[in-house]
Design an enzyme around this catalytic site. Sequence first.
Site, short mmCIF file in Angstrom:
data_model
loop_
_atom_site.label_atom_id
_atom_site.label_comp_id
_atom_site.label_asym_id
_atom_site.label_seq_id
_atom_site.Cartn_x
_atom_site.Cartn_y
_atom_site.Cartn_z
N ASP A 1 0.82 -1.22 0.00
CA ASP A 1 0.00 0.00 0.00
C ASP A 1 0.85 1.27 0.00
O ASP A 1 0.43 2.31 0.50
CB ASP A 1 -0.94 0.02 1.21
N GLY B 1 -4.30 -4.56 -4.52
CA GLY B 1 -4.85 -3.69 -5.55
C GLY B 1 -3.99 -2.48 -5.83
O GLY B 1 -3.25 -2.00 -4.97
N HIS B 2 -4.09 -1.99 -7.05
CA HIS B 2 -3.43 -0.75 -7.46
C HIS B 2 -4.50 0.20 -7.98
O HIS B 2 -5.36 -0.20 -8.76
CB HIS B 2 -2.41 -1.00 -8.58
N LYS C 1 2.29 2.03 -5.15
CA LYS C 1 2.97 1.48 -6.33
C LYS C 1 2.19 1.75 -7.61
O LYS C 1 2.78 1.93 -8.66
CB LYS C 1 3.18 -0.04 -6.16
N GLN D 1 2.05 -6.27 -3.11
CA GLN D 1 2.35 -6.23 -1.68
C GLN D 1 3.67 -5.50 -1.41
O GLN D 1 4.12 -4.69 -2.19
CB GLN D 1 2.35 -7.64 -1.07
#
Length: 432
Positions: free
Chosen positions: A13, A40-41, A16, A226
């Site tokens: 988090d 998630g991104h 990225k 991650q």
Amino acid sequence: MANVVVVGSQWGDEGKGKIVDWLSERADVVVRYQGGHNAGHTLVVGETVYKLSLLPSGIVRDGTLSLIGNGVVVDPHALVAEIETLRGQGVDITPERLRVADNATLILSLHRELDGMRESAATQTGTKIGTTGRGIGPAYEDKVGRRAIRVMDLANPATLPAKVDRLLAHHNALRRGLEAPEVQAQTILDELLAVADAIAPFIDRVWKVLDDHRARGSRILFEGAQGALLDIDHGTYPFVTSSNTVSGQAATGSGIGPGGIDYVLGITKAYTTRVGEGPFPTEQLNEIGEHLGQKGHEFGVVTGRKRRCGWFDAVLVRQTVKTSGIDGIALTKLDVLDGMDELMICTGYEVDGQVIDYLPASQGQQARAKPIYTRVEGWSETTAGARSWAELPAQAVKYVRHVEELIGAPVALLSTSPQRDDTILVHDPFHD
């Protein structure tokens, strides 16, 4: 030109998505090399917000090839759903723009079910890990147990019955022990055949595609999920993910030799967050933690879970710089610290009366680690949207320089908002 690996330097988090999207405009190929759809991104391109879980961030860029490497565990139904969602947002996803490694492992419904059953049992015994329940860990277990169903099997349905039988011999034994109903082979076969035709056009030998692009001098961007502190070997075990998240996995998880990696960029948040269980020495269970969480919008992209928040931990990031071979960092969310009179940075720990400058591997010692802080003056001005050093408050610059000194790595990029163009470039990783 350099090939670049992007790795989170904390517990994930770190932002990225934005940085990879910013870099992907300069890349010819973007590769996901580990993890699954549990991380998630969020990409903000103009007025459009894209939320990705499995697809590489380059997928929203015309002319950029996106690859899902063999180190990723792929939920085929989640992949098809994500493709359809992006198509609904106007992204043209074709086999010319996306390839999926034929030797990547598939996540099945039985993996998700096993994940959930284990977490439920662990909750009752007080040993909960805090997984997302998406079947990531059980799928990796089957991979190393040599019984997994792989992407290539979707293109060869005649081979599936025997492989499914072998898989169920293991899983049904587990389910009997958990007093859960057994899974029928036809259920799994139907599940796989339902998505086979949708995924088959994207299947390819990703290692070969990468080798061809490397021979042509293409710029390749390797994107992890991650953070390095969730690495199965180097993270806060057992509160980790089920794969290697350090930069070395980019080579193994995509099929390129380590010599093909030229620069490692560590994405680093200006404070620290964590999702789920596990040690967090600088966590602030107070108004400061609440302030960081609210101002930083610290909620998981995939799960919506509230993130735990705390001060910047230079000890952990310095350790990650070593284990991932980070050449430079992208410092994100500096603007969240705007308006705070005083900031704290962890520079060491006290564990059982001893002062140390690393996070011990022992679970017990990690839980007993007490942070040693240095105080840093804050700033009242805003850094939000700054695109040059000259636009930053003097105290914000001092904070950044202090972070560089403490972690032993320079800032290559500085992010000052979720918008991709609100980025200060110090060193372009593609020009190593």
